[in-house]
Design an enzyme around this catalytic site. Structure first.
Site, mmCIF file in Angstrom:
data_model
loop_
_atom_site.group_PDB
_atom_site.id
_atom_site.type_symbol
_atom_site.label_atom_id
_atom_site.label_comp_id
_atom_site.label_asym_id
_atom_site.label_seq_id
_atom_site.Cartn_x
_atom_site.Cartn_y
_atom_site.Cartn_z
ATOM 1 N N TYR A 201 2.922 -1.805 0.594
ATOM 2 C CA TYR A 201 3.521 -0.468 0.506
ATOM 3 C C TYR A 201 4.769 -0.343 1.387
ATOM 4 O O TYR A 201 5.122 0.739 1.834
ATOM 5 C CB TYR A 201 2.504 0.637 0.840
ATOM 6 C CG TYR A 201 1.484 0.832 -0.265
ATOM 7 C CD1 TYR A 201 0.455 -0.086 -0.431
ATOM 8 C CD2 TYR A 201 1.570 1.903 -1.146
ATOM 9 C CE1 TYR A 201 -0.460 0.054 -1.461
ATOM 10 C CE2 TYR A 201 0.653 2.051 -2.170
ATOM 11 C CZ TYR A 201 -0.359 1.125 -2.332
ATOM 12 O OH TYR A 201 -1.259 1.261 -3.340
ATOM 13 N N ASN A 235 2.786 -2.096 -8.852
ATOM 14 C CA ASN A 235 4.093 -1.434 -8.882
ATOM 15 C C ASN A 235 4.784 -1.479 -7.513
ATOM 16 O O ASN A 235 6.014 -1.490 -7.446
ATOM 17 C CB ASN A 235 3.973 0.007 -9.380
ATOM 18 C CG ASN A 235 2.951 0.808 -8.608
ATOM 19 O OD1 ASN A 235 1.793 0.394 -8.503
ATOM 20 N ND2 ASN A 235 3.343 1.946 -8.063
ATOM 21 N N HIS A 330 -1.839 8.796 -12.491
ATOM 22 C CA HIS A 330 -1.430 7.665 -13.337
ATOM 23 C C HIS A 330 -2.136 7.719 -14.688
ATOM 24 O O HIS A 330 -2.445 6.697 -15.290
ATOM 25 C CB HIS A 330 -1.729 6.338 -12.643
ATOM 26 C CG HIS A 330 -1.121 6.231 -11.284
ATOM 27 N ND1 HIS A 330 0.220 6.369 -11.086
ATOM 28 C CD2 HIS A 330 -1.673 6.012 -10.065
ATOM 29 C CE1 HIS A 330 0.481 6.235 -9.779
ATOM 30 N NE2 HIS A 330 -0.641 6.022 -9.147
ATOM 31 N N HIS A 357 -4.356 0.670 -8.646
ATOM 32 C CA HIS A 357 -3.361 1.695 -8.935
ATOM 33 C C HIS A 357 -3.845 3.110 -8.628
ATOM 34 O O HIS A 357 -3.153 3.862 -7.956
ATOM 35 C CB HIS A 357 -2.898 1.575 -10.384
ATOM 36 C CG HIS A 357 -1.563 2.171 -10.657
ATOM 37 N ND1 HIS A 357 -0.520 2.123 -9.756
ATOM 38 C CD2 HIS A 357 -1.081 2.838 -11.744
ATOM 39 C CE1 HIS A 357 0.537 2.734 -10.282
ATOM 40 N NE2 HIS A 357 0.227 3.175 -11.468
HETATM 41 FE FE LIG Z 1 -0.115 1.062 -7.869
#
Ligand SMILES: [Fe+2]
Ligand SMILES: *[C@@H]1O[C@H](CO)[C@@H](O)[C@H](O)[C@H]1NC(C)=O
Ligand SMILES: *[C@@H]1O[C@H](CO)[C@@H](O)[C@H](O)[C@H]1NC(C)=O
Ligand SMILES: *[C@@H]1O[C@H](CO)[C@@H](O)[C@H](O)[C@H]1NC(C)=O
Ligand SMILES: *[C@@H]1O[C@H](CO)[C@@H](O)[C@H](O)[C@H]1NC(C)=O
Ligand SMILES: *[C@@H]1O[C@H](CO)[C@@H](O)[C@H](O)[C@H]1NC(C)=O
Ligand SMILES: *[C@@H]1O[C@H](CO)[C@@H](O)[C@H](O)[C@H]1NC(C)=O
Length: 471
Positions: A201, A235, A330, A357
């Site tokens: 992150y 991501n 999401h 996620h």
């Molecule tokens: Fe993620």
């Protein structure tokens, strides 16, 4: 948590205890856990935290991590960073049984990201190891050297027991540290971690401050130096930031984390497969093209028929964005990939699909949704004995906090969901049985907040009501 939900959960428990019946028949719609945690702000550990300490000494190797280095588990990729000068990329290694030291030579790389320059990142693949053997390895030759160890997996075979840890979306908050500690102290001992994406992150910091990639590497070293973590890209690995001139997706991730993608004839490190003990693990990329004609599509199309379930009965898929997710976060992001690949997963009887996620936990029944063809209107997930169990395990504890908002009512396909941080373990016993359990951070190390016996789909095509569920 509403009183009505707690009520129906209590009702299920009574039925299970009292009648030992298959609760799924009785409590359709699954369980939203009644566990109420104290919702606190999730905060990253400060830069001067103990877990981020730089190992002492000139050019001492740091951020040490290992992963499988070939298709079957006889090779290991050792990676580390030195900061003062490149130093040696050589690994000295020896098996516990023989004192003869062997040498493998690696390579060193660096990268720049905006105004950050990385340390010297070393990757060295050790090959031709013996199965099921403890090896010591020494890195930092010529300067301050450090020694670690790992155990190679048993030879690939259908009844080889093996236990995987499952962690996702870890980050580097105080909660991340709790998750890792709980994984380490869980009496069910994981032998390798299946990591479902979103590592450091760092991209949440100004200019994606890559110093937080380094701190993350030091934080997890206490596990990643001793057992392989099997990496999936999320991501937060994309690091695409044209506003600061960074237009090459996955640049920090692919420099720091090497995977054995060529061994499975993949053409990119973002999707690949390995065999380990009795499991065949396929790693997919939610953030690389996966439509028809794309490299990932062609690779997976050729890959699935190659899996020999007599040799590796357990077929497990790792992907970052979940296909089945009943949280209001999401929502439907995994839908397009599901539409592309779900028919294959049913056809080839994938046992379990793990995703991250969404920062919470959820487990589905065996369900599929493959009948829909745009005109027939058949678009409801149904129970399907050939379909995988889908598990969202994005609850590692990163700074973005928990996903607590769920869609209501809980869909019938969702068997259990809870917004808490934690990790899971998958203990494969033999070709037919595996024991899966999820552990929330608020409990003692041994407490299993969700658990099931999983019947292998190839060797055991239909669940037995007695073993299918036991919560
Ligand atoms: Fe993620
Ligand atoms: C990078 O730039 C940011 C501001 O744009 C600054 O705060 C930071 O100190 C710089 N870092 C380095 C290593 O120069
Ligand atoms: C992280 O967890 C470890 C092991 O429980 C502990 O020793 C350490 O002090 C923790 N560090 C922080 C910053 O919470
Ligand atoms: C990769 O391709 C080569 C050449 O076609 C083949 O010999 C090998 O078995 C393949 N490996 C895997 C793991 O599919
Ligand atoms: C599948 O694996 C088994 C056990 O290793 C082996 O005997 C068999 O030949 C393999 N089948 C194929 C098609 O390769
Ligand atoms: C939960 O998500 C739904 C759908 O996005 C939204 O309408 C609702 O306001 C959210 N509830 C809370 C408490 O945030
Ligand atoms: C497989 O493991 C399960 C669970 O430990 C056990 O009940 C079963 O008897 C084992 N099967 C064989 C063939 O050993």
């Amino acid at each position: 948590m509403g009183a009505s939900r707690m009520g129906s959960f209590g009702f299920c428990i009574m039925l299970i205890l009292g009648l030992i019946l298959n609760e799924s028949l009785l409590c359709n719609g699954g369980v939203t856990s009644s566990f109420v945690r104290k919702v606190e702000k999730t905060m990253d550990m400060p830069l001067d935290s103990d877990v981020f300490r730089v190992p002492p000494g000139y050019n001492a190797p740091q951020q040490v991590h290992i992963t499988q280095g070939d298709h079957v588990g006889k090779a290991v990729i050792v990676s580390w960073v030195t900061v003062d000068e490149p130093g040696s990329s050589t690994v000295l290694y020896w098996s516990e049984k023989s004192k003869q030291k062997n040498k493998a030579n690696g390579k060193v790389t660096t990268y720049k990201y905006y105004n950050y320059t990385s340390g010297y990142i070393h990757h060295c693949t050790i090959k031709h190891l013996k199965f099921d053997t403890k090896y010591y390895y020494k890195i930092g030759i010529g300067h301050v050297a450090r020694t670690f160890w790992f155990v190679t997996p048993p030879e690939v075979g259908p009844d080889v027991p093996y236990t995987f840890g499952l962690i996702g979306d870890l980050g580097q908050s105080f909660d991340s540290n709790k998750t890792l500690t709980h994984y380490e102290l869980n009496p069910i001992k994981g032998q390798a971690v299946l990591f479902v994406g979103d590592l450091s992150y760092a991209d949440n910091y100004p200019n994606h401050d890559n110093v937080r990639w380094d701190t993350w590497g030091r934080f997890v070293e206490r596990s990643t130096a001793y057992q392989p973590w099997i990496w999936t890209a999320g991501n937060h690995e994309i690091d695409f930031a044209p506003e600061i001139g960074e237009t090459k997706p996955f640049k920090p991730y692919t420099h720091r984390y090497h995977v054995p993608y060529r061994a499975s004839n993949s053409t990119a490190p973002l999707w690949y497969s390995i065999k380990r003990a009795s499991a065949y693990i396929i790693v997919l990329s939610s953030y690389s093209a996966y439509g028809k004609y794309t490299p990932q599509f062609k690779w997976l199309e050729e890959e699935l028929p190659k899996v020999n379930r007599t040799e590796t009965p357990w077929l497990i898929v790792l992907v970052h964005s979940p296909w089945y997710n009943s949280y209001n976060y999401h929502y439907m992001e995994g839908e397009t990939m599901r539409v592309m690949y779900e028919p294959w997963f049913v056809k080839y009887k994938v046992d379990m699909v793990f995703a991250g996620h969404v920062h919470a936990y959820e487990r589905t029944e065996r369900i599929s949704n493959v009948a829909y063809n745009v005109v027939n209107g058949e678009c409801t997930p149904i129970r399907d004995q050939s379909a995988p169990i889908y598990i969202t395990i994005g609850d590692g504890g990163n700074l973005e906090g928990l996903a607590t908002n769920m869609t209501e009512p809980q869909p019938a396909y969702s068997a259990f969901r809870e917004a808490s941080f934690g990790h899971a373990t998958l203990a494969i016993k033999n070709r037919t049985h595996a024991y899966y359990s999820w552990h929330r951070n608020q409990d003692g190390y041994a407490v299993e907040a969700d658990k099931i016996w999983v019947n292998n789909r190839f060797w055991h095509p239909v669940d037995e009501s007695t073993t299918a569920k036991s919560r």
